[in-house]
Design a protein around this motif. Sequence first.
Motif, PDB file in Angstrom:
ATOM      1  N   ILE A  59      41.844  45.504  37.722  1.00  0.00           N
ATOM      2  CA  ILE A  59      42.954  44.801  38.386  1.00  0.00           C
ATOM      3  C   ILE A  59      44.166  45.725  38.521  1.00  0.00           C
ATOM      4  N   VAL A  60      44.472  46.458  37.458  1.00  0.00           N
ATOM      5  CA  VAL A  60      45.634  47.357  37.514  1.00  0.00           C
ATOM      6  C   VAL A  60      45.399  48.440  38.576  1.00  0.00           C
ATOM      7  N   ASP A  61      44.182  48.971  38.629  1.00  0.00           N
ATOM      8  CA  ASP A  61      43.856  49.972  39.660  1.00  0.00           C
ATOM      9  C   ASP A  61      44.024  49.378  41.057  1.00  0.00           C
ATOM     10  N   ALA A  62      43.524  48.146  41.236  1.00  0.00           N
ATOM     11  CA  ALA A  62      43.607  47.507  42.562  1.00  0.00           C
ATOM     12  C   ALA A  62      45.062  47.218  42.927  1.00  0.00           C
ATOM     13  N   ALA A  63      45.838  46.765  41.930  1.00  0.00           N
ATOM     14  CA  ALA A  63      47.236  46.394  42.187  1.00  0.00           C
ATOM     15  C   ALA A  63      48.091  47.599  42.583  1.00  0.00           C
ATOM     16  N   ALA A  64      47.639  48.795  42.172  1.00  0.00           N
ATOM     17  CA  ALA A  64      48.384  50.012  42.534  1.00  0.00           C
ATOM     18  C   ALA A  64      48.208  50.313  44.028  1.00  0.00           C
ATOM     19  N   ARG A  65      47.131  49.782  44.653  1.00  0.00           N
ATOM     20  CA  ARG A  65      46.820  50.115  46.051  1.00  0.00           C
ATOM     21  C   ARG A  65      47.061  48.968  47.017  1.00  0.00           C
ATOM     22  N   LEU A  66      46.995  47.719  46.504  1.00  0.00           N
ATOM     23  CA  LEU A  66      46.961  46.559  47.403  1.00  0.00           C
ATOM     24  C   LEU A  66      48.202  45.675  47.249  1.00  0.00           C
ATOM     25  N   ASP A  67      48.445  44.858  48.306  1.00  0.00           N
ATOM     26  CA  ASP A  67      49.553  43.895  48.242  1.00  0.00           C
ATOM     27  C   ASP A  67      49.101  42.580  47.633  1.00  0.00           C
ATOM     28  N   GLU A  68      47.782  42.337  47.731  1.00  0.00           N
ATOM     29  CA  GLU A  68      47.269  41.053  47.242  1.00  0.00           C
ATOM     30  C   GLU A  68      45.853  41.236  46.701  1.00  0.00           C
ATOM     31  N   VAL A  69      45.540  40.557  45.601  1.00  0.00           N
ATOM     32  CA  VAL A  69      44.164  40.560  45.098  1.00  0.00           C
ATOM     33  C   VAL A  69      43.697  39.120  44.907  1.00  0.00           C
ATOM     34  N   LYS A  70      42.427  38.884  45.288  1.00  0.00           N
ATOM     35  CA  LYS A  70      41.816  37.560  45.144  1.00  0.00           C
ATOM     36  C   LYS A  70      41.163  37.494  43.772  1.00  0.00           C
ATOM     37  N   VAL A  71      41.523  36.488  42.978  1.00  0.00           N
ATOM     38  CA  VAL A  71      40.947  36.429  41.621  1.00  0.00           C
ATOM     39  C   VAL A  71      40.529  34.991  41.281  1.00  0.00           C
ATOM     40  N   VAL A  72      39.395  34.884  40.590  1.00  0.00           N
ATOM     41  CA  VAL A  72      38.841  33.578  40.200  1.00  0.00           C
ATOM     42  C   VAL A  72      39.798  32.828  39.262  1.00  0.00           C
ATOM     43  N   ASP A  73      40.014  31.548  39.596  1.00  0.00           N
ATOM     44  CA  ASP A  73      40.985  30.760  38.824  1.00  0.00           C
ATOM     45  C   ASP A  73      40.351  29.545  38.136  1.00  0.00           C
ATOM     46  N   ASP A  74      39.024  29.386  38.274  1.00  0.00           N
ATOM     47  CA  ASP A  74      38.408  28.204  37.663  1.00  0.00           C
ATOM     48  C   ASP A  74      37.437  28.559  36.522  1.00  0.00           C
ATOM     49  N   GLN A  75      37.644  29.737  35.927  1.00  0.00           N
ATOM     50  CA  GLN A  75      36.934  30.078  34.684  1.00  0.00           C
ATOM     51  C   GLN A  75      38.000  30.454  33.660  1.00  0.00           C
ATOM     52  N   HIS A  76      37.887  29.852  32.469  1.00  0.00           N
ATOM     53  CA  HIS A  76      38.904  30.085  31.442  1.00  0.00           C
ATOM     54  C   HIS A  76      38.286  30.649  30.166  1.00  0.00           C
ATOM     55  N   GLY A  77      39.035  31.532  29.512  1.00  0.00           N
ATOM     56  CA  GLY A  77      38.567  32.119  28.260  1.00  0.00           C
ATOM     57  C   GLY A  77      39.728  32.806  27.563  1.00  0.00           C
ATOM     58  N   ARG A  78      39.393  33.541  26.490  1.00  0.00           N
ATOM     59  CA  ARG A  78      40.440  34.247  25.734  1.00  0.00           C
ATOM     60  C   ARG A  78      40.151  35.745  25.773  1.00  0.00           C
ATOM     61  N   PRO A  79      41.055  36.519  26.411  1.00  0.00           N
ATOM     62  CA  PRO A  79      40.892  37.972  26.462  1.00  0.00           C
ATOM     63  C   PRO A  79      41.004  38.588  25.061  1.00  0.00           C
TER      64      PRO A  79
END
Length: 289
Positions: free
Chosen positions: A165-185
């Motif tokens: 995600i950090v790599d993608a965020a350095a290049r992109l304005d927006e990232v699509k990410v799953v929001d209906d799975q929950h857990g503890r990092p």
Amino acid sequence: MPDPKPGVRRVLVTGGGGQLGRAFAALLPGAVVLNREALDITDNSAVQRVFDEVRPEVVYNAAAYTAVDRAEAEPERARRVNADAVVSLATAARRHDALLVQFSSDYIFPGDAGPYTELDRTLPLSVYGRTKLQGEVAVRSSGGRYLIVRTSWVFGEGSNFVRRIVDAAARLDEVKVVDDQHGRPTYAPDLAEGVVALVEAGCTGVYNLVGGGEAVSWAGLAESAIVAAGFSCRVLPVTTEQYYADKKGPIAVRPANSELDCSKAREAGVCLRPWPQAVAEYVKELRLS
Ligand SMILES: NC(=O)c1ccc[n+]([C@@H]2O[C@H](COP(=O)([O-])OP(=O)(O)OC[C@H]3O[C@@H](n4cnc5c(N)ncnc54)[C@H](OP(=O)(O)O)[C@@H]3O)[C@@H](O)[C@H]2O)c1
């Protein structure tokens, strides 16, 4: 084979090249840490030989087949590493009366009734989850001493969601990410430290151990990582179905809520710091490297 330092407990770490393996290597400088090239755990004679050479008192098996989607296409490979090889390790550990510390996953649960305790009914939805559960069974039925640590959403040195995600965020304005799975990092160095503390406290059996704090979705975790990195990339929360709509290849079914309840570890005096703090520290290190 390097000898453990004199006076230090003889410790063997398998899967030393992975996220958790590297965390153990950093934490336990006296341990014999073997990556896949040095010890392929699916090679039973090599496993028995290494145990005879090292004569470990504690073994942390950080080796695993962790490619959750790919496992759907190659279940045999996943089973060989996550289950059959664990039989070899457990047999060798029993021969040497070593404590075998095996890692398991939140993906052994169906995800409809989290947070899960150690006593809750398991029902894996994927090949990966099934093989991890088979690994647990192998350890429990070996007749040897064991500690099974169930964890989730691991990030550390190596490839993982936070880094991507950090790599993608350095290049992109927006990232699509799953929001209906929950857990503890869970931060691998925190996990390694917590597991060593459980071992030092004499804990055996099954324990959940995940990052502290509230459960979060992948989108929420992405948001935290991007903020910590100081990027302005937006997170577009999507459903699992939307996310995988245009993806090719086999996709594993993942639990919707696989949060693990860590009360048992807490009662043993072991608690990992809140995951947002760990994410902030990890992302800072990523940005400096
Ligand atoms: N990552 C997660 O989100 C997560 C979540 C829940 C539970 N867990 C569990 O936590 C433990 C540690 O995971 P991790 O995140 O550190 O995984 P990882 O980064 O994928 O590391 C696994 C390591 O095992 C090695 N390996 C694979 N097959 C092997 C074999 N036959 N012999 C020896 N080594 C082998 C891999 O080597 P190659 O890279 O060369 O294949 C890799 O270095 C695993 O038991 C995993 O199932 C992880």
